[in-house]
Write a protein that holds these residues in place. Sequence first.
Motif: not given
Length: 448
Positions: A26-49
């Motif tokens: 819901k608030h992802l759009g608000n973050h894009y309005r900031l005058n910075n270079k964005h590299e959005i990462n999707v948060i998910g559980p870490k995986k190990f082999l």
Amino acid sequence: MICSSCQDPAEYSCDCTSNTSYMCSKHLGNHYRLNNKHEINVIGPKKFLFNSEMKVKLLNKIRSLKTQAKLDISKAISHANDLFIKMSGELKRANNYIKGFIKSCDDAIDYIKNLNDEIEEKEFYCPLESLLIMQEPEILDQIYGPNINLYAINNKTIQCDISNFPHCIFQYTFNSIAFSSQNELACNNGITKTKMHTDFNWVGRLLSVGKALAIYTGGDPASNSAYIINLELKSINSLSSMQQKRKWHAMTWIDGFPAVLGGYDGEEFLNVVEVYKNGNWERYPSLTSIKSSLSAISYYSKVYAIGGLFNFSPIKYLNSIEKYENGKWELLFFKISSNLPCPGLFASGIYIIIFGGLNENNKGVKDCDIFNDKLMKVWKADFELKEPLSFPSLNTLTSEGKAYCYGYELKEPLSFPSLNTLTSEGKAYCYGYDDSNIYRLVNLQFNF
């Protein structure tokens, strides 16, 4: 993590500032309005082999536990079955012995009820007669039944110690008598031990004929002499002479009278039997074969003569059993398991236990046989003596089911002393010799 604008769980992160920002959808759009270079990462559980090697090790471990569990339960079932078989076997043995003992009690009741209520006076009375005429009432206190011991499940669960009945009513059991040396007589009444020097030789034979009395017959060289010994007074008096001189014979009771059986006269082996009646030795029916160094036991109206030898060069030993009943001797069709002179004999219930003796190399043996008087059958016992011994002087004491005898190990010459028995509080003792004629007590440990 949570959204920096609300408290909902964060779904994205961005490193556009010095601190990582987190936001929900819901608030992802608000973050894009900031005058910075964005590299959005999707948060998910870490995986190990998984480590494939460890996975294999774990599976193998579990499989081994499963296999071991199967083996353990199989062992437990097998152990339980073995215990059941063992307990069943011990119960069967004890049950058979007790049933035989009960049968021997019935036999004794019938035998005693059918006796005449009176007896003519005589010089020596057999134990049963002595008890019934109240000459030796203490015999009643010598009678012990079998003792059953019950244990928790360990090496043994059921043990049946032997009884000294009916041995004690057919053989005097107050004293154990034997020669502790060439001419020294030793006596053990279960409480005290005494010694008595005599002119007798230990190749003669002794028979207890009362609480403090014993008859000595024969000697070396072979003799027809006979004496009565008072063990308390340490006195010796002559009896009338036997018709036949002898040594290495046997003594027991026949028809309620002291008797001598077989032996060696210095030149020949004997089958001659004599009984002492009314002050004289009377000839009785002869054994079916010549023999010396035999053992004999009185059992109700019967007498059993067991083992012996009948030749010196080469030595020939016997494994035969003869039975005296109704005025005659009969050679039984079955035999003991070995050729034996000087075996020990003990009557317990319907069984006669045959233990020890000498083998054909003149050495003592450990083996024991069991003779069932009802089935007329002999078999080798699954118990044995702790040490190889022979019992030329047969005196046995039982106490609480345990049996003791004085025995000896023969290393040099043949020697065949006398047969007498002592029981005290149910314990069994007898005198015997080693090659130095030093007697010692041994525990026979007869258990069913």
